[in-house]
Structure formats: structure tokens, C-alpha cells
Design an enzyme around this catalytic site. Sequence first.
Site, mmCIF file in Angstrom:
data_model
loop_
_atom_site.group_PDB
_atom_site.id
_atom_site.type_symbol
_atom_site.label_atom_id
_atom_site.label_comp_id
_atom_site.label_asym_id
_atom_site.label_seq_id
_atom_site.Cartn_x
_atom_site.Cartn_y
_atom_site.Cartn_z
ATOM 1 N N ALA A 64 47.119 -5.811 88.977
ATOM 2 C CA ALA A 64 46.963 -5.872 87.524
ATOM 3 C C ALA A 64 45.550 -5.480 87.115
ATOM 4 C CB ALA A 64 47.263 -7.282 87.031
ATOM 5 N N GLY A 112 48.656 -7.375 93.097
ATOM 6 C CA GLY A 112 49.961 -6.882 92.671
ATOM 7 C C GLY A 112 50.350 -5.578 93.317
ATOM 8 N N GLU A 115 52.082 -6.549 96.321
ATOM 9 C CA GLU A 115 53.389 -7.098 95.947
ATOM 10 C C GLU A 115 54.384 -5.982 95.616
ATOM 11 O OE1 GLU A 115 52.594 -11.478 94.232
ATOM 12 O OE2 GLU A 115 51.660 -9.888 93.056
ATOM 13 N N GLU A 135 44.444 -13.385 95.087
ATOM 14 C CA GLU A 135 44.583 -14.067 93.799
ATOM 15 C C GLU A 135 43.943 -15.457 93.765
ATOM 16 O OE1 GLU A 135 47.962 -11.038 93.627
ATOM 17 O OE2 GLU A 135 46.834 -12.143 95.151
#
Length: 261
Positions: A64, A112, A115, A135
Site C-alpha cells: 500500500a 501488500g 500478499e 507491517e
Amino acid sequence: MSIDFKIIDQSIAHITINRPERLNSLDVQHDRSLANVWKRFNENPDLKVAILTGAGGRAFCTGADILDYIPHRRRMAEHQSGNAAVSFGGLTADNDVTKPTIAAIDGFCVAGGLELALACDIRIATHSARFALPEVKWGILPGGGGTQRLGKIVGLGVAMRMILTGDEISAEVALNNGLVTDVVDRHELHDVALDIARRIVSNGPLAVAAARQAVLASFEVPLFHGLAQEAELQRHLLLTDDAREGVAAFSERRKPRYIGR
């Protein structure tokens, strides 16, 4: 929008996050754009496999765009129920994409971005690829499926170390722990990903879809139920024209001509 989409061989979607100036991070707008691309892939019956990659050579995706996306997620959290899953880039929620996907990873694949890669079926990387879920360093957790998928792929211990420390691992460590299946030179990455995609496309489409479904289900249900589902999928496949064609082609030593029924 800087999400590039092209079609190769009329059957392979090549999707590139083209935001190298931001290390291919996703702000809210690009998150939505990538989700729309996956929807386009899902809805086109001619597209059998997708390759996801990042532009620029420095990063696959760094997750992000913190200053834009995290405030957006915070606003969402104020109004969501406690168990509402959020899909990052339209790929990380349950069953977002229903066809085979390949992540072709060069450079940083973190937060992310990792991910997104974890949500793909196959991951290949260059020697310069780096992986992390940092994170917890930002006071949050991997919220795009990282806590759920990483351990199933690399094992509990490695996942715990990566997630709880936020530490980065190299491509070689990723290979040794099953996070990626191949580590290649940068100039080979596209060709290797495309070769894998073409080999998938050459197989029976119904068989590929059923096999993928059975493998993914094996992580979600007890062995007894997984075996029962596998048997039911196999029974269905055995009754298809594609299965008959596959046996005939093998017997006649020719390339099969699958029609998807």
C-alpha cells in the site's frame, strides 16, 4: 491508470503494476484499478492464465502507498463489522480470482506486495528479489491474507519469524523455504513465467480448473473431506469430452485438442 494489461497468445493475461516511481505501491485509485483488471481477467473465458509483475526492476510491489491507502483503510475500519475481509488489489480475498495466476517477482516484494504474490498460485523470482511482511513495524498486521497464507506455504516457524520481526529474506532463502519455485536471472524472468503459463494453457482447461480447486481445498478441510472432493471432481472430469480427447491424443501420440467441455 498505471496498471498495464495485455493479452499474449489470445489466452494469457499479462498484468503489470507500472508505478516504478512509487516502487509499484498501490494507492486507493491503483488498488481499484488492479481489482478491475482482475475482474476483466475473470470474466473473459478465452483467458486461461494470468502473469502479474511490476515495472522498473526495483520492485514487484511494495504494498500500500502508506500515506494514501492506510488512512483510507482506517476510515473503512470505523464503519466495518469486525470480520469483514478487505481484498487488496482485488486479489487477496477468498476466491477473488478463479483461474491460475503466476507472480513474476523482481526487486522488493514486501507488505501488500508479498500478499499479492502469496495469493498467486505460482511464484518465480529473480536473484535480486527481496521478501518481507514488515507491517508490525508500522503498528498493524499483514491484513491482505499474509497471516493466513504465508504459514501454509513456508511453514509455521518461518512465517512467525517473518511476520513477528518484519525481517526481510533473500530470493535464495525464499526458494529454500518454498515461497518461490524458481530463481532466475532478471533477463529470464518474463520468458520463464510465459513458458509456465503456456504449459498450463496447453493442458485440459477443465482439468486445470478442477485440479487447482482440489489443491486449494486441501488447505481448508480435513483430509477425509479433501479426498472426497477430489474424487467427485475426478468423477466429473472422467465424463467430459476433454478427458476422452486426452486419452485419445495420448494413444495416437498427438497433441490434444481440448474444447473445454
